[in-house]
Scaffold this motif. Sequence first.
Motif, PDB file in Angstrom:
ATOM      1  N   PHE A  24       0.823  -1.214   0.000  1.00 40.43           N
ATOM      2  CA  PHE A  24       0.000   0.000   0.000  1.00 40.43           C
ATOM      3  C   PHE A  24       0.855   1.262   0.000  1.00 40.43           C
ATOM      4  O   PHE A  24       0.654   2.173  -0.809  1.00 40.43           O
ATOM      5  N   PHE A  25       1.827   1.336   0.894  1.00 42.41           N
ATOM      6  CA  PHE A  25       2.638   2.551   1.005  1.00 42.41           C
ATOM      7  C   PHE A  25       3.632   2.696  -0.146  1.00 42.41           C
ATOM      8  O   PHE A  25       3.917   3.807  -0.578  1.00 42.41           O
ATOM      9  N   ILE A  26       4.160   1.589  -0.650  1.00 47.51           N
ATOM     10  CA  ILE A  26       5.101   1.666  -1.777  1.00 47.51           C
ATOM     11  C   ILE A  26       4.386   2.146  -3.030  1.00 47.51           C
ATOM     12  O   ILE A  26       4.895   3.005  -3.754  1.00 47.51           O
ATOM     13  N   THR A  27       3.205   1.602  -3.300  1.00 50.19           N
ATOM     14  CA  THR A  27       2.486   2.031  -4.507  1.00 50.19           C
ATOM     15  C   THR A  27       2.080   3.492  -4.426  1.00 50.19           C
ATOM     16  O   THR A  27       2.137   4.208  -5.436  1.00 50.19           O
ATOM     17  N   ASN A  28       1.700   3.971  -3.264  1.00 53.05           N
ATOM     18  CA  ASN A  28       1.362   5.390  -3.134  1.00 53.05           C
ATOM     19  C   ASN A  28       2.600   6.272  -3.218  1.00 53.05           C
ATOM     20  O   ASN A  28       2.530   7.382  -3.739  1.00 53.05           O
ATOM     21  N   TRP A  34       9.895  10.493  -9.210  1.00 55.54           N
ATOM     22  CA  TRP A  34      11.171  10.152  -8.593  1.00 55.54           C
ATOM     23  C   TRP A  34      12.333  10.470  -9.513  1.00 55.54           C
ATOM     24  O   TRP A  34      13.371  10.926  -9.063  1.00 55.54           O
ATOM     25  N   GLY A  35      12.222  10.207 -10.774  1.00 53.58           N
ATOM     26  CA  GLY A  35      13.301  10.516 -11.693  1.00 53.58           C
ATOM     27  C   GLY A  35      14.381   9.457 -11.781  1.00 53.58           C
ATOM     28  O   GLY A  35      15.385   9.648 -12.435  1.00 53.58           O
ATOM     29  N   GLU A  40      12.033   2.011  -6.961  1.00 55.71           N
ATOM     30  CA  GLU A  40      11.164   0.983  -7.522  1.00 55.71           C
ATOM     31  C   GLU A  40      11.858  -0.376  -7.532  1.00 55.71           C
ATOM     32  O   GLU A  40      11.230  -1.403  -7.267  1.00 55.71           O
ATOM     33  N   PHE A  41      13.149  -0.387  -7.834  1.00 57.60           N
ATOM     34  CA  PHE A  41      13.886  -1.647  -7.963  1.00 57.60           C
ATOM     35  C   PHE A  41      13.961  -2.402  -6.645  1.00 57.60           C
ATOM     36  O   PHE A  41      13.561  -3.567  -6.565  1.00 57.60           O
ATOM     37  N   ASP A  77      15.936   3.748   1.734  1.00 58.29           N
ATOM     38  CA  ASP A  77      14.856   4.733   1.833  1.00 58.29           C
ATOM     39  C   ASP A  77      15.384   6.078   2.328  1.00 58.29           C
ATOM     40  O   ASP A  77      15.003   7.131   1.815  1.00 58.29           O
ATOM     41  N   LEU A  78      16.240   6.030   3.336  1.00 55.75           N
ATOM     42  CA  LEU A  78      16.815   7.283   3.846  1.00 55.75           C
ATOM     43  C   LEU A  78      17.575   8.031   2.757  1.00 55.75           C
ATOM     44  O   LEU A  78      17.401   9.242   2.589  1.00 55.75           O
TER      45      LEU A  78
END
Length: 159
Positions: A24-28, A34-35, A40-41, A77-78
């Motif tokens: 849920f949180f990744i898709t949102n 992002w560029g 995504e990978f 993520d950071l």
Amino acid sequence: MADINELLGSSFVRVKLVAFVHFFFITNAMLGTWGHGAYEFYNFLFMIAMFWTIHCKESIEAAQVALVINVSSIFFDLINIIVYFDFMNGWAVAFSIINLVLRPITVILLYREFNSRGGSLQTGSVFPTTQQRTYQDIDRPTQPTPTNSQPGPNVASIF
């Protein structure tokens, strides 16, 4: 409160909950600009590992791979949020930060799943290999030798 602890104690619910929350949180978070493809990978690899963990209910390796990717994703993520903060919209920033905040909780849940499947992280090694495994040669199965049979001709003496 006991019902939540009982649900989280069940590996069937625990792994699916971790997969759904991160999905849920990744898709949102990916709805932003992002560029690059790094976010995504590694999140795609994490989701594949989660689906593998759901599918193979007894596999220690599946839970271990999902756990290692989730732990390393905290660092990734950071870096992604810090580097690409100016290029993202508010929606993507909010969901990627929430996903980052939830990762330590899901690391604990995945570690509990890893332990309940029989895995243990030994000191100094992420992939413990100290356990000796037996080798079975399937190309040459062992056949019991009959005790009351006559020896056959010596084939090696023909040549």
